[in-house]
Design a protein around this motif. Sequence first.
Motif, mmCIF file in Angstrom:
data_model
loop_
_atom_site.group_PDB
_atom_site.id
_atom_site.type_symbol
_atom_site.label_atom_id
_atom_site.label_comp_id
_atom_site.label_asym_id
_atom_site.label_seq_id
_atom_site.Cartn_x
_atom_site.Cartn_y
_atom_site.Cartn_z
ATOM 1 N N SER A 1 -3.680 6.976 7.148
ATOM 2 C CA SER A 1 -2.330 6.585 7.552
ATOM 3 C C SER A 1 -1.764 5.446 6.719
ATOM 4 O O SER A 1 -0.583 5.156 6.816
ATOM 5 N N ARG A 2 -2.603 4.783 5.925
ATOM 6 C CA ARG A 2 -2.074 3.687 5.114
ATOM 7 C C ARG A 2 -2.254 3.846 3.626
ATOM 8 O O ARG A 2 -1.309 3.847 2.861
ATOM 9 N N TYR A 3 -3.539 3.949 3.220
ATOM 10 C CA TYR A 3 -3.845 3.731 1.817
ATOM 11 C C TYR A 3 -3.928 4.969 0.942
ATOM 12 O O TYR A 3 -3.956 4.844 -0.282
ATOM 13 N N CYS B 1 -11.804 6.610 -3.720
ATOM 14 C CA CYS B 1 -11.145 7.473 -2.729
ATOM 15 C C CYS B 1 -12.153 8.192 -1.876
ATOM 16 O O CYS B 1 -11.805 8.970 -0.986
ATOM 17 N N PHE B 2 -13.405 7.996 -2.216
ATOM 18 C CA PHE B 2 -14.455 8.675 -1.493
ATOM 19 C C PHE B 2 -15.107 7.691 -0.526
ATOM 20 O O PHE B 2 -15.283 7.982 0.655
ATOM 21 N N TYR C 1 0.806 -1.223 0.000
ATOM 22 C CA TYR C 1 0.000 0.000 0.000
ATOM 23 C C TYR C 1 0.841 1.275 0.000
ATOM 24 O O TYR C 1 0.316 2.368 -0.156
ATOM 25 N N ASP C 2 2.148 1.126 0.164
ATOM 26 C CA ASP C 2 2.998 2.313 0.073
ATOM 27 C C ASP C 2 3.184 2.777 -1.375
ATOM 28 O O ASP C 2 3.809 3.804 -1.618
ATOM 29 N N TYR C 3 2.657 1.994 -2.282
ATOM 30 C CA TYR C 3 2.793 2.372 -3.700
ATOM 31 C C TYR C 3 1.491 2.887 -4.297
ATOM 32 O O TYR C 3 1.374 3.046 -5.503
#
Lengths: 203, 69
Positions: free
Chosen positions: A57-59, A39-40, A12-14
Motif C-alpha cells: 500500500s505504500r512502497y 523488492c523481494f 514514497y509515491d515516487y
Amino acid sequence: MTSIRSMKKQWYDYLWIFSLSYLILGFINIMFAWLGLLCFFIPLIIAIIKGTKGYCSRYCGRGQLFSLLGGRFGLSRKKDIPGWMKSKWFRYGFLVFFFAMFFLMLWNTYLVFAGAQDLKQVVTLLWTFKVPWKWAYHGTLFHPGVAQFAFGFYSVMLTSTILGLITMVLFKPRSWCVYCPMGTMTQLICKARSGRNGVKLSS
Amino acid sequence: MTAVRSKRKAFVAQKDCVACGCCVKVCPFGAIRIIKGITARVDMDRCIGCGKCVKECPASIIEIREVCE
Ligand code: SF4
Ligand code: SF4
Ligand code: SF4
C-alpha cells in the motif's frame, strides 16, 4: 464527521521511478539486477515484523507504475478481471509455480558457481523464451555465478512486468496485484501471523 | 458543520480481498483501511459512497449499496 484527507504526495509515491530505472538498467548492465532483491526482502520483512502489507500500500514502485500507465496514461481497458484470476486456487497456484521457477533459477545459479555449467548470457522471458542479452554483460570482477544470478533474477523481474503489463491493458491497471506472488505471500504471512481468528470477516 | 451525508456506502467482499491497498490510496476521506495485511475494511461513518475505491479495486470486489439509517 467526514473530512477530506490530505492527498499530498509523499516521497514514497515516487518509487515508481526506482522500478522504471531498474528495468532500464537491466538493459545496460545486468549486474544491477541484484538491486531487485530489495523488492523481494523488504515486503517480506515488513510482513514478518509488522504484520502488514505496508509494502503494497505504500512502497511498491511496480504497483505505482501500473497505476500510472494504466490510469494517467490510459493504457488500460479498465475491465473487471475474470473470476478465476482472483480465485484462491489460481493465486496460490501461481505463487507455487512462481517459486518453483525461482528455485530452478537458483539451482542453475548454483551449477554455475559449482563450475558444472557455463554462464548463459540470456534473459528468459515467460520461463520459455531465451533472449540473448550479451550487450548488458561486460565481464565482472566476480565469479560468473554472480552474473548468472543477475541474469536469472532479471528474467523473473522482466517476466512479471510483462505479465503485469498484459493484465494492465486487458483489465484494471493494477490487475497484477491480484495474483502478484509477493502480494499473495505477504498476505499469507500476515494471515499466519494474526492467526485464524485475527480478523473477523464480514460479507 | 454539515458534512456530506449519504446512505450509499462501500462494501468489500472481504474473503476475496487481496489487501493490495489500491482502494486506500484513492479514498478521499480515509474511509477504507487494510486490517492486519489481510483485508480492507470500510469505516461506515466516514464513507460517503463516492465509488472511487470501486473503480480502483483491481479485483473488483467493492460495491456500493444503499443502506437504511
Ligand atoms: S501486490 Fe505485488 S505489485 Fe502489487 S503492490 Fe503488492 S508487491 Fe507490488
Ligand atoms: S466509496 Fe468513496 S468514501 Fe467510501 S470508501 Fe470508497 S472511496 Fe472512500
Ligand atoms: S483494492 Fe480491492 S482487493 Fe485491494 S485492498 Fe482494496 S478491496 Fe481489497
